[in-house]
Design a protein around this motif. Structure first.
Motif, PDB file in Angstrom:
ATOM      1  N   ARG A 121       0.861  -1.187   0.000  1.00 58.59           N
ATOM      2  CA  ARG A 121       0.000   0.000   0.000  1.00 58.59           C
ATOM      3  C   ARG A 121       0.897   1.236   0.000  1.00 58.59           C
ATOM      4  N   PRO A 122       0.683   2.156  -0.986  1.00 52.57           N
ATOM      5  CA  PRO A 122       1.573   3.321  -1.084  1.00 52.57           C
ATOM      6  C   PRO A 122       1.409   4.281   0.099  1.00 52.57           C
ATOM      7  N   GLN A 123       2.496   4.912   0.432  1.00 57.07           N
ATOM      8  CA  GLN A 123       2.458   6.045   1.359  1.00 57.07           C
ATOM      9  C   GLN A 123       2.659   7.279   0.496  1.00 57.07           C
ATOM     10  N   GLY A 124       1.701   8.178   0.447  1.00 50.57           N
ATOM     11  CA  GLY A 124       1.830   9.358  -0.422  1.00 50.57           C
ATOM     12  C   GLY A 124       1.802   8.950  -1.882  1.00 50.57           C
ATOM     13  N   LEU A 125       2.678   9.576  -2.671  1.00 49.99           N
ATOM     14  CA  LEU A 125       2.734   9.271  -4.102  1.00 49.99           C
ATOM     15  C   LEU A 125       3.188   7.820  -4.308  1.00 49.99           C
ATOM     16  N   PRO A 126       2.426   7.002  -5.051  1.00 49.19           N
ATOM     17  CA  PRO A 126       2.871   5.615  -5.267  1.00 49.19           C
ATOM     18  C   PRO A 126       4.225   5.570  -5.976  1.00 49.19           C
ATOM     19  N   LYS A 127       4.967   4.492  -5.770  1.00 51.27           N
ATOM     20  CA  LYS A 127       6.278   4.325  -6.400  1.00 51.27           C
ATOM     21  C   LYS A 127       6.328   2.961  -7.104  1.00 51.27           C
ATOM     22  N   PRO A 128       7.267   2.783  -8.021  1.00 50.09           N
ATOM     23  CA  PRO A 128       7.285   1.531  -8.794  1.00 50.09           C
ATOM     24  C   PRO A 128       7.294   0.287  -7.907  1.00 50.09           C
ATOM     25  N   GLY A 129       7.931   0.343  -6.744  1.00 54.37           N
ATOM     26  CA  GLY A 129       8.004  -0.823  -5.865  1.00 54.37           C
ATOM     27  C   GLY A 129       6.674  -1.215  -5.234  1.00 54.37           C
ATOM     28  N   ASP A 130       5.654  -0.379  -5.398  1.00 50.97           N
ATOM     29  CA  ASP A 130       4.329  -0.735  -4.878  1.00 50.97           C
ATOM     30  C   ASP A 130       3.606  -1.730  -5.795  1.00 50.97           C
ATOM     31  N   PHE A 131       4.220  -1.996  -6.964  1.00 51.13           N
ATOM     32  CA  PHE A 131       3.631  -2.912  -7.936  1.00 51.13           C
ATOM     33  C   PHE A 131       4.612  -4.077  -8.162  1.00 51.13           C
ATOM     34  N   ARG A 132       4.086  -5.235  -8.569  1.00 50.48           N
ATOM     35  CA  ARG A 132       4.960  -6.364  -8.925  1.00 50.48           C
ATOM     36  C   ARG A 132       4.322  -7.115 -10.087  1.00 50.48           C
ATOM     37  N   ILE A 133       5.169  -7.519 -11.043  1.00 48.13           N
ATOM     38  CA  ILE A 133       4.666  -8.315 -12.172  1.00 48.13           C
ATOM     39  C   ILE A 133       4.816  -9.782 -11.814  1.00 48.13           C
ATOM     40  N   GLU A 134       3.760 -10.538 -11.980  1.00 47.87           N
ATOM     41  CA  GLU A 134       3.815 -11.986 -11.749  1.00 47.87           C
ATOM     42  C   GLU A 134       3.269 -12.686 -12.981  1.00 47.87           C
ATOM     43  N   SER A 135       3.477 -13.995 -12.993  1.00 42.10           N
ATOM     44  CA  SER A 135       3.029 -14.785 -14.130  1.00 42.10           C
ATOM     45  C   SER A 135       2.262 -15.990 -13.601  1.00 42.10           C
ATOM     46  N   ALA A 136       1.263 -16.446 -14.345  1.00 45.38           N
ATOM     47  CA  ALA A 136       0.489 -17.623 -13.919  1.00 45.38           C
ATOM     48  C   ALA A 136       0.096 -18.420 -15.154  1.00 45.38           C
ATOM     49  N   PRO A 137      -0.064 -19.754 -15.002  1.00 45.83           N
ATOM     50  CA  PRO A 137      -0.505 -20.548 -16.151  1.00 45.83           C
ATOM     51  C   PRO A 137      -1.917 -20.149 -16.569  1.00 45.83           C
ATOM     52  N   VAL A 138      -2.193 -20.237 -17.865  1.00 50.98           N
ATOM     53  CA  VAL A 138      -3.549 -19.991 -18.353  1.00 50.98           C
ATOM     54  C   VAL A 138      -4.318 -21.305 -18.277  1.00 50.98           C
ATOM     55  N   PRO A 139      -5.434 -21.356 -17.539  1.00 54.93           N
ATOM     56  CA  PRO A 139      -6.161 -22.621 -17.397  1.00 54.93           C
ATOM     57  C   PRO A 139      -6.835 -23.062 -18.698  1.00 54.93           C
ATOM     58  N   GLU A 140      -7.054 -24.366 -18.834  1.00 58.36           N
ATOM     59  CA  GLU A 140      -7.847 -24.884 -19.963  1.00 58.36           C
ATOM     60  C   GLU A 140      -9.278 -24.385 -19.822  1.00 58.36           C
ATOM     61  N   LEU A 141      -9.963 -24.201 -20.942  1.00 58.22           N
ATOM     62  CA  LEU A 141     -11.347 -23.730 -20.890  1.00 58.22           C
ATOM     63  C   LEU A 141     -12.296 -24.860 -20.514  1.00 58.22           C
ATOM     64  N   SER A 142     -13.208 -24.578 -19.602  1.00 58.91           N
ATOM     65  CA  SER A 142     -14.340 -25.465 -19.336  1.00 58.91           C
ATOM     66  C   SER A 142     -15.445 -25.081 -20.324  1.00 58.91           C
ATOM     67  N   PRO A 143     -16.464 -25.934 -20.487  1.00 60.91           N
ATOM     68  CA  PRO A 143     -17.566 -25.564 -21.384  1.00 60.91           C
ATOM     69  C   PRO A 143     -18.198 -24.240 -20.951  1.00 60.91           C
ATOM     70  N   GLY A 144     -18.490 -23.390 -21.935  1.00 59.95           N
ATOM     71  CA  GLY A 144     -19.165 -22.110 -21.656  1.00 59.95           C
ATOM     72  C   GLY A 144     -18.215 -20.996 -21.278  1.00 59.95           C
ATOM     73  N   GLN A 145     -16.911 -21.185 -21.499  1.00 62.45           N
ATOM     74  CA  GLN A 145     -15.950 -20.134 -21.117  1.00 62.45           C
ATOM     75  C   GLN A 145     -15.260 -19.525 -22.343  1.00 62.45           C
ATOM     76  N   VAL A 146     -14.615 -18.367 -22.093  1.00 63.18           N
ATOM     77  CA  VAL A 146     -13.796 -17.741 -23.138  1.00 63.18           C
ATOM     78  C   VAL A 146     -12.417 -17.423 -22.572  1.00 63.18           C
ATOM     79  N   LEU A 147     -11.437 -17.449 -23.482  1.00 60.34           N
ATOM     80  CA  LEU A 147     -10.105 -16.917 -23.141  1.00 60.34           C
ATOM     81  C   LEU A 147      -9.994 -15.578 -23.866  1.00 60.34           C
ATOM     82  N   VAL A 148      -9.726 -14.523 -23.089  1.00 60.06           N
ATOM     83  CA  VAL A 148      -9.635 -13.174 -23.662  1.00 60.06           C
ATOM     84  C   VAL A 148      -8.186 -12.703 -23.574  1.00 60.06           C
TER      85      VAL A 148
END
Ligand SMILES: NC(=O)c1ccc[n+]([C@@H]2O[C@H](COP(=O)([O-])OP(=O)(O)OC[C@H]3O[C@@H](n4cnc5c(N)ncnc54)[C@H](OP(=O)(O)O)[C@@H]3O)[C@@H](O)[C@H]2O)c1
Length: 339
Positions: A14-41
């Motif tokens: 949570r930023p104190q005052g003006l947010p800074k780059p360290g308040d964010f982090r890039i992560e990665s996750a596997p894309v799940p297989e689609l179940s019936p009735g779903q979309v991958l966007v």
């Protein structure tokens, strides 16, 4: 095109005052297989907006706080790249609240197809929430009439630039404020504003506004807060209207600045000042889209986007809102539209 993993941005702290780059982090996750009735966007464009600053803190507000360690959210425009959904077919373009990520799987709930014949990034700006906000605030609270004087702060941003142009369409005298000379030149030369004030250079804001508003101020569309509101209150006409849309100058201050000091001027002048949250008025979105989309299609309305490329640069784009790095709407391009 198939993918096995997708990157997203999480709130790291949570930023104190003006947010800074360290308040964010890039992560990665596997894309799940689609179940019936779903979309991958696959997201093509995502929005960064000032209100997200509020969601990064744990202060109680109209929008829920982001959770630390969890993906952030926001408006995005994406293309369905895989589908087992009965009506959302591959190739469809949809708007969602699942920005800050490259791909997502959905049952279709919360996804709204958009007309791909209009510029897609515009759905985050002039045809999206910022434009809708400007349209609603000016039309429903500002109630502009030809010949009235409209002052717009944050005038060269996403919301403000629509308000400036709408004010001119209605026949108002329009005065915009912005933070650079280039933005002021854009307001007068490109958007048709009658005068523009660089609030960072102006010094005494009252003395800068006075000659720009020789018959006083009938409407003040408030996007930034701070000393400008004080100056406006000293120039308001009887029955002036002040749609309180935002106060970006205060979002990183805790506590906020004291003020304004000239509120008493509202009493004798019978001034209406009204805050609003655009998500309360979504029933009016089709009316807005018909009117403003029509202006855009006919060339009556100009649009501008500042484009930052790549998910890894989304935090930088967001931070840029607080230093005025955007002209028009700040958007992040996540993938080519031909995807
Ligand atoms: N009520 C609602 O439902 C609603 C919905 C959407 C947006 N909003 C509000 O509307 C306002 C505009 O939002 P937007 O999305 O259109 O953003 P924007 O105007 O496109 O971007 C923010 C702009 O604010 C200006 N700014 C930043 N810090 C400032 C400061 N300390 N003092 C004065 N100006 C400052 C910068 O321009 P300069 O170069 O001119 O400084 C910057 O470009 C914000 O206050 C936002 O919270 C409200």
């Amino acid at each position: 095109m198939t993918t096995t993993s997708s990157r997203h941005v999480v709130l790291a702290a949570r930023p104190q005052g003006l947010p800074k780059p360290g308040d964010f982090r890039i992560e990665s996750a596997p894309v799940p297989e689609l179940s019936p009735g779903q979309v991958l966007v696959r997201n093509l464009w995502m929005s960064v907006d000032p209100y997200m600053r509020g969601r990064m803190s744990d202060r109680k507000s109209y929008a829920p706080s982001f959770e630390v360690g969890k993906p952030m959210e926001g408006r995005a425009i994406g293309r369905v790249v895989r589908s087992t959904h009965p009506s959302l077919k591959e190739g469809a373009v949809v708007s969602s609240m699942l920005g800050w990520r490259e791909y997502f799987v959905s049952s279709g709930e919360g996804l709204n197809p958009v007309d791909p014949s209009l510029p897609l990034a515009a759905y985050l700006g002039v045809l999206g929430i910022p434009g809708f906000t400007g349209w609603y605030g000016l039309k429903m609270i500002g109630k502009p009439k030809p010949g009235e004087t409209l002052v717009v702060s944050g005038a060269a941003g996403a919301t403000g630039s629509l308000v400036v142009q709408m004010g001119k369409i209605v026949g108002c005298r329009v005065v915009g404020t912005a933070g650079t000379d280039d933005k002021c030149a854009y307001l007068t030369k490109e958007l048709g504003a009658d005068a523009a004030i660089n609030y960072k250079k102006a010094g005494d804001l009252l003395e800068a506004l006075r000659p720009a508003c020789p018959t006083g101020i009938d409407i003040y569309f408030e996007n930034v807060g701070g000393p400008l509101l004080d100056a406006v209150l000293r120039l308001v006409n009887p029955h002036a209207r002040i749609p309180l849309c935002g106060m970006i100058s205060q979002y990183n201050l805790d506590p906020p600045d004291p003020g304004p000091r000239y509120l008493f001027s509202m009493i004798g002048n019978r001034v209406l000042m009204q805050g609003f949250i655009i998500s309360d008025h979504l029933n009016l979105y089709p009316e807005f889209l018909a009117e403003v989309g029509g202006w855009l299609k006919s060339g009556r309305l100009k649009r501008e986007e500042t484009v930052v490329e790549g998910l890894e640069n989304a935090p930088r784009a967001f931070l840029g809102l607080f230093s005025g790095e955007n002209l028009g709407k700040m958007v992040v391009k996540l993938a080519p539209e031909s995807t």
